[in-house]
Design a protein around this motif. Sequence first.
Motif, PDB file in Angstrom:
ATOM      1  N   GLN A  30       0.704  -1.138  -0.073  1.00  0.00           N
ATOM      2  CA  GLN A  30      -0.057  -0.107   0.069  1.00  0.00           C
ATOM      3  C   GLN A  30       0.915   1.149  -0.197  1.00  0.00           C
ATOM      4  N   GLN A  31       1.888   1.029   0.594  1.00  0.00           N
ATOM      5  CA  GLN A  31       2.898   2.426   0.662  1.00  0.00           C
ATOM      6  C   GLN A  31       3.517   2.472  -0.634  1.00  0.00           C
ATOM      7  N   GLU A  32       3.908   1.474  -1.336  1.00  0.00           N
ATOM      8  CA  GLU A  32       4.517   1.585  -2.649  1.00  0.00           C
ATOM      9  C   GLU A  32       3.554   2.228  -3.645  1.00  0.00           C
ATOM     10  N   MET A  33       2.288   1.738  -3.450  1.00  0.00           N
ATOM     11  CA  MET A  33       1.210   2.076  -4.348  1.00  0.00           C
ATOM     12  C   MET A  33       0.917   3.545  -4.197  1.00  0.00           C
ATOM     13  N   LYS A  34       0.800   4.037  -2.932  1.00  0.00           N
ATOM     14  CA  LYS A  34       0.666   5.513  -2.574  1.00  0.00           C
ATOM     15  C   LYS A  34       1.656   6.389  -3.212  1.00  0.00           C
ATOM     16  N   ARG A  35       2.864   5.873  -2.930  1.00  0.00           N
ATOM     17  CA  ARG A  35       4.174   6.514  -3.714  1.00  0.00           C
ATOM     18  C   ARG A  35       4.196   6.871  -5.055  1.00  0.00           C
ATOM     19  N   LYS A  36       3.648   5.716  -5.812  1.00  0.00           N
ATOM     20  CA  LYS A  36       3.341   5.857  -7.271  1.00  0.00           C
ATOM     21  C   LYS A  36       2.333   6.710  -7.607  1.00  0.00           C
ATOM     22  N   ILE A  37       1.164   6.667  -6.904  1.00  0.00           N
ATOM     23  CA  ILE A  37       0.185   7.557  -7.193  1.00  0.00           C
ATOM     24  C   ILE A  37       0.694   9.253  -6.873  1.00  0.00           C
ATOM     25  N   LEU A  43       3.092  12.302   9.515  1.00  0.00           N
ATOM     26  CA  LEU A  43       3.624  12.452   8.020  1.00  0.00           C
ATOM     27  C   LEU A  43       3.111  11.034   7.482  1.00  0.00           C
ATOM     28  N   THR A  44       3.140   9.897   8.171  1.00  0.00           N
ATOM     29  CA  THR A  44       2.874   8.638   7.551  1.00  0.00           C
ATOM     30  C   THR A  44       1.337   8.379   7.603  1.00  0.00           C
ATOM     31  N   GLY A  45       0.480   9.214   8.269  1.00  0.00           N
ATOM     32  CA  GLY A  45      -0.753   8.939   8.509  1.00  0.00           C
ATOM     33  C   GLY A  45      -1.236   7.776   9.515  1.00  0.00           C
ATOM     34  N   GLY A  46      -0.231   7.768  10.469  1.00  0.00           N
ATOM     35  CA  GLY A  46      -0.655   6.588  11.734  1.00  0.00           C
ATOM     36  C   GLY A  46      -1.546   7.525  12.456  1.00  0.00           C
ATOM     37  N   PHE A  88       8.125  14.792  -5.242  1.00  0.00           N
ATOM     38  CA  PHE A  88       7.181  15.041  -4.156  1.00  0.00           C
ATOM     39  C   PHE A  88       7.230  13.877  -3.240  1.00  0.00           C
ATOM     40  N   PRO A  89       7.348  12.581  -4.033  1.00  0.00           N
ATOM     41  CA  PRO A  89       7.793  11.446  -2.989  1.00  0.00           C
ATOM     42  C   PRO A  89       9.195  11.463  -2.361  1.00  0.00           C
ATOM     43  N   MET A  90      10.059  11.911  -3.215  1.00  0.00           N
ATOM     44  CA  MET A  90      11.401  11.938  -2.609  1.00  0.00           C
ATOM     45  C   MET A  90      11.415  12.823  -1.658  1.00  0.00           C
ATOM     46  N   LYS A  91      10.692  14.054  -1.617  1.00  0.00           N
ATOM     47  CA  LYS A  91      10.529  15.108  -0.512  1.00  0.00           C
ATOM     48  C   LYS A  91       9.955  14.360   0.924  1.00  0.00           C
ATOM     49  N   LEU A  92       8.888  13.702   0.479  1.00  0.00           N
ATOM     50  CA  LEU A  92       8.309  12.962   1.629  1.00  0.00           C
ATOM     51  C   LEU A  92       8.893  11.875   2.196  1.00  0.00           C
ATOM     52  N   GLU A  93       9.905  11.188   1.491  1.00  0.00           N
ATOM     53  CA  GLU A  93      11.032  10.045   2.042  1.00  0.00           C
ATOM     54  C   GLU A  93      11.935  10.852   2.833  1.00  0.00           C
ATOM     55  N   LEU A  94      12.495  11.953   2.322  1.00  0.00           N
ATOM     56  CA  LEU A  94      13.638  12.575   3.263  1.00  0.00           C
ATOM     57  C   LEU A  94      12.989  13.210   4.545  1.00  0.00           C
ATOM     58  N   ASP A  95      11.748  13.868   4.512  1.00  0.00           N
ATOM     59  CA  ASP A  95      11.033  14.145   5.513  1.00  0.00           C
ATOM     60  C   ASP A  95      10.984  13.023   6.656  1.00  0.00           C
ATOM     61  N   ARG A  96      10.342  11.689   5.997  1.00  0.00           N
ATOM     62  CA  ARG A  96      10.413  10.448   6.970  1.00  0.00           C
ATOM     63  C   ARG A  96      11.498  10.026   7.325  1.00  0.00           C
ATOM     64  N   GLN A  97      12.699   9.902   6.749  1.00  0.00           N
ATOM     65  CA  GLN A  97      13.985   9.668   7.538  1.00  0.00           C
ATOM     66  C   GLN A  97      14.438  10.514   8.441  1.00  0.00           C
ATOM     67  N   ILE A  98      14.145  11.785   8.170  1.00  0.00           N
ATOM     68  CA  ILE A  98      14.634  12.913   9.260  1.00  0.00           C
ATOM     69  C   ILE A  98      13.593  12.687  10.403  1.00  0.00           C
ATOM     70  N   LEU A  99      12.577  12.607  10.195  1.00  0.00           N
ATOM     71  CA  LEU A  99      11.565  12.315  11.558  1.00  0.00           C
ATOM     72  C   LEU A  99      11.581  11.110  12.268  1.00  0.00           C
ATOM     73  N   ALA A 151       3.763  10.265  -7.120  1.00  0.00           N
ATOM     74  CA  ALA A 151       4.526  10.544  -8.119  1.00  0.00           C
ATOM     75  C   ALA A 151       3.838  11.068  -9.471  1.00  0.00           C
ATOM     76  N   ASN A 152       2.565  10.090  -9.821  1.00  0.00           N
ATOM     77  CA  ASN A 152       2.097  10.535 -11.015  1.00  0.00           C
ATOM     78  C   ASN A 152       1.018  11.740 -11.064  1.00  0.00           C
ATOM     79  N   THR A 153       0.722  12.129  -9.652  1.00  0.00           N
ATOM     80  CA  THR A 153      -0.266  13.280  -9.494  1.00  0.00           C
ATOM     81  C   THR A 153       0.943  14.194  -9.436  1.00  0.00           C
ATOM     82  N   TYR A 154       1.758  14.513  -8.508  1.00  0.00           N
ATOM     83  CA  TYR A 154       2.552  15.692  -8.208  1.00  0.00           C
ATOM     84  C   TYR A 154       4.126  15.611  -8.903  1.00  0.00           C
ATOM     85  N   GLY A 155       4.112  14.831  -9.489  1.00  0.00           N
ATOM     86  CA  GLY A 155       5.795  14.723  -9.821  1.00  0.00           C
ATOM     87  C   GLY A 155       6.778  13.865  -9.246  1.00  0.00           C
ATOM     88  N   SER A 156       7.905  13.444  -9.584  1.00  0.00           N
ATOM     89  CA  SER A 156       8.607  12.486  -8.780  1.00  0.00           C
ATOM     90  C   SER A 156       9.585  13.187  -7.763  1.00  0.00           C
TER      91      SER A 156
END
Length: 141
Positions: free
Chosen positions: A47-54, A94-97, A63-74, A56-61
Amino acid sequence: MEDSKKIAHEIGGVRNDAFRFGLHGVKSDIVGSHPLESSYHSTKARQQEMKRKILANTYGSAFPMKLELDRQILSRFQRPPGAIPSSMIGLESLTGGLEDFAFEDYLNDPKESESFRPVDMHHGVEVRLGLSKGPVCPSFI
């Protein structure tokens, strides 16, 4: 000849320290996780991989990289081990938990059980610095 007389020793102590980690159980080495648990984790990763692909298709590649960097920092930001655990509220938001309804919400948190042993603050810092081996908290062995 002298090499055979040396005893191998790990820096930071031995993993089989019964005073710090409790008695070792063989069952955890033999039995794997429950099939439902492994299915849950694989579904969550899918589900996380599918959300990342959606995204990327919606906002560009980017945006998911920025979210991944934010996730790593947090995920690295934590309190030192002690009486007050890290809530990781930034990572959960950030992750929707925060929207998930987990078993801690309708049952009790395992950290509030009677069998929970408090964290040894000195050992926790030693593990984080790489001076000692083993889990930070002995209750989760």
